[in-house]
Design a protein around this motif. Structure first.
Motif, PDB file in Angstrom:
ATOM      1  N   LEU A   1     -88.218 -54.808 -37.212  1.00 40.00           N
ATOM      2  CA  LEU A   1     -88.475 -53.433 -36.793  1.00 40.00           C
ATOM      3  C   LEU A   1     -89.450 -52.754 -37.751  1.00 40.00           C
ATOM      4  CD1 LEU A   1     -84.799 -52.289 -36.046  1.00 40.00           C
ATOM      5  CD2 LEU A   1     -86.423 -53.370 -34.478  1.00 40.00           C
ATOM      6  N   GLN A   2     -90.319 -51.912 -37.179  1.00 37.50           N
ATOM      7  CA  GLN A   2     -91.245 -51.121 -37.994  1.00 37.50           C
ATOM      8  C   GLN A   2     -91.379 -49.739 -37.360  1.00 37.50           C
ATOM      9  OE1 GLN A   2     -92.813 -49.528 -40.526  1.00 37.50           O
ATOM     10  NE2 GLN A   2     -93.280 -51.631 -41.154  1.00 37.50           N
ATOM     11  N   ASP A   3     -91.006 -48.688 -38.122  1.00 39.33           N
ATOM     12  CA  ASP A   3     -91.071 -47.335 -37.576  1.00 39.33           C
ATOM     13  C   ASP A   3     -92.322 -46.579 -38.015  1.00 39.33           C
ATOM     14  OD1 ASP A   3     -90.523 -46.797 -40.206  1.00 39.33           O
ATOM     15  OD2 ASP A   3     -88.621 -45.783 -39.851  1.00 39.33           O
TER      16      ASP A   3
ATOM     17  N   ASP B   1     -91.858 -45.267 -33.585  1.00 42.27           N
ATOM     18  CA  ASP B   1     -91.482 -44.280 -34.593  1.00 42.27           C
ATOM     19  C   ASP B   1     -90.097 -43.696 -34.341  1.00 42.27           C
ATOM     20  OD1 ASP B   1     -92.694 -43.002 -32.297  1.00 42.27           O
ATOM     21  OD2 ASP B   1     -92.589 -41.128 -33.414  1.00 42.27           O
ATOM     22  N   ASP B   2     -89.499 -44.021 -33.216  1.00 42.43           N
ATOM     23  CA  ASP B   2     -88.149 -43.545 -32.878  1.00 42.43           C
ATOM     24  C   ASP B   2     -87.134 -44.591 -33.341  1.00 42.43           C
ATOM     25  OD1 ASP B   2     -85.697 -42.941 -31.609  1.00 42.43           O
ATOM     26  OD2 ASP B   2     -86.719 -41.925 -29.969  1.00 42.43           O
ATOM     27  N   LYS B   3     -86.404 -44.282 -34.409  1.00 43.55           N
ATOM     28  CA  LYS B   3     -85.468 -45.251 -34.971  1.00 43.55           C
ATOM     29  C   LYS B   3     -84.314 -45.562 -34.019  1.00 43.55           C
ATOM     30  CE  LYS B   3     -86.541 -44.193 -39.783  1.00 43.55           C
ATOM     31  NZ  LYS B   3     -86.027 -43.768 -41.121  1.00 43.55           N
TER      32      LYS B   3
ATOM     33  N   LEU C   1     -85.630 -48.190 -31.713  1.00 44.81           N
ATOM     34  CA  LEU C   1     -85.727 -49.453 -32.451  1.00 44.81           C
ATOM     35  C   LEU C   1     -84.369 -50.150 -32.518  1.00 44.81           C
ATOM     36  CD1 LEU C   1     -88.036 -48.597 -35.497  1.00 44.81           C
ATOM     37  CD2 LEU C   1     -88.612 -49.999 -33.525  1.00 44.81           C
ATOM     38  N   GLU C   2     -83.347 -49.385 -32.836  1.00 46.69           N
ATOM     39  CA  GLU C   2     -82.014 -49.975 -32.972  1.00 46.69           C
ATOM     40  C   GLU C   2     -81.495 -50.468 -31.625  1.00 46.69           C
ATOM     41  OE1 GLU C   2     -78.783 -51.368 -35.115  1.00 46.69           O
ATOM     42  OE2 GLU C   2     -80.776 -50.648 -35.749  1.00 46.69           O
TER      43      GLU C   2
END
Length: 219
Positions: free
Chosen positions: A30-32, A9-11, A14-15
């Motif tokens: 990616l899936q948040d 959930d932390d973008k 993810l990046e």
């Protein structure tokens, strides 16, 4: 290309993971939001990175839901350090965990190690490019279209695909598909492969490659 799914959930995380893994040549999805997972597409991934602390459903709960749908390694990304919590994750089907904060080198190394060791028996789906094998139903699809194969034709395709990169003689394929005591001969394998190629022809592909003087392999 190896495909990896990252759920967090932390973008920002993810990046960071996307950049690190794409530099290694992986295709990263990616899936948040863990509640928006497309379960029908899970079989396409060769590895899943899964955060533990997420709203809606935590990583352990999500792992329980997807473990019987995928055979690939699931690695937890977690800030938890309690041994009991980590053991819970491994006990429900996780393969390993990476503690936050982590270094890029550690992330890449752990992902690469699991991909190298990934030799578990496939039970659900096997994805090779545009070809998808439903290993339970014994069906083969290409670009979503079912290739109508006989039982023997499917068995040949599955055997070659599961051992992609290896070349098998007609004798070896015959023994695997029909058994040691079969009355069939190697010409039957030649005919089956001819039929397999004909059924793929309308898609403009030939998945079974002849290695002259040796046998066949899945291309």
């Amino acid at each position: 290309m190896i495909e990896i799914l990252v759920i967090d959930d932390d973008k920002g995380i993810l990046e960071l993971i996307r950049k690190a893994l794409e530099r290694e040549g992986y295709a990263v999805t990616l899936q948040d939001d863990p509640l928006k997972i497309d379960y029908d597409k899970l079989a396409r991934y060769q590895l899943i990175l899964l955060d533990v602390m997420m709203p809606g459903i935590d990583g352990f709960g999500l792992c329980r839901k997807i473990r019987d749908k995928v055979d690939c390694p699931i690695l937890f990304v977690t800030a938890k350090t309690e041994e009991n919590a980590l053991m819970e994750g491994l006990g429900i089907g996780g393969d390993d965990y990476i503690r936050k904060p982590f270094g890029i080198g550690e992330l890449r190394a752990r992902v690469a190690a699991h991909l190298r060791r990934e030799q578990r028996e496939r039970k659900h789906m096997l994805m090779l490019g545009e070809a998808a094998f439903s290993l339970q139903e014994k069906r083969l699809y290409y670009k979503g279209n079912e290739i109508m194969l006989t039982k023997s034709e499917y068995a040949i395709c599955e055997y070659l695909a599961l051992h992609r990169g290896q070349v098998f003689t007609k004798e070896r394929i015959l023994e695997h598909v029909f058994g040691f005591d079969s009355e069939s001969n190697e010409s039957a394998i030649t005919e089956h492969i001819k039929n397999i190629r004909a059924k793929f022809q309308k898609f403009g592909v030939n998945p079974v490659e002849t290695v002259w003087g040796i046998g066949y392999q899945w291309k």
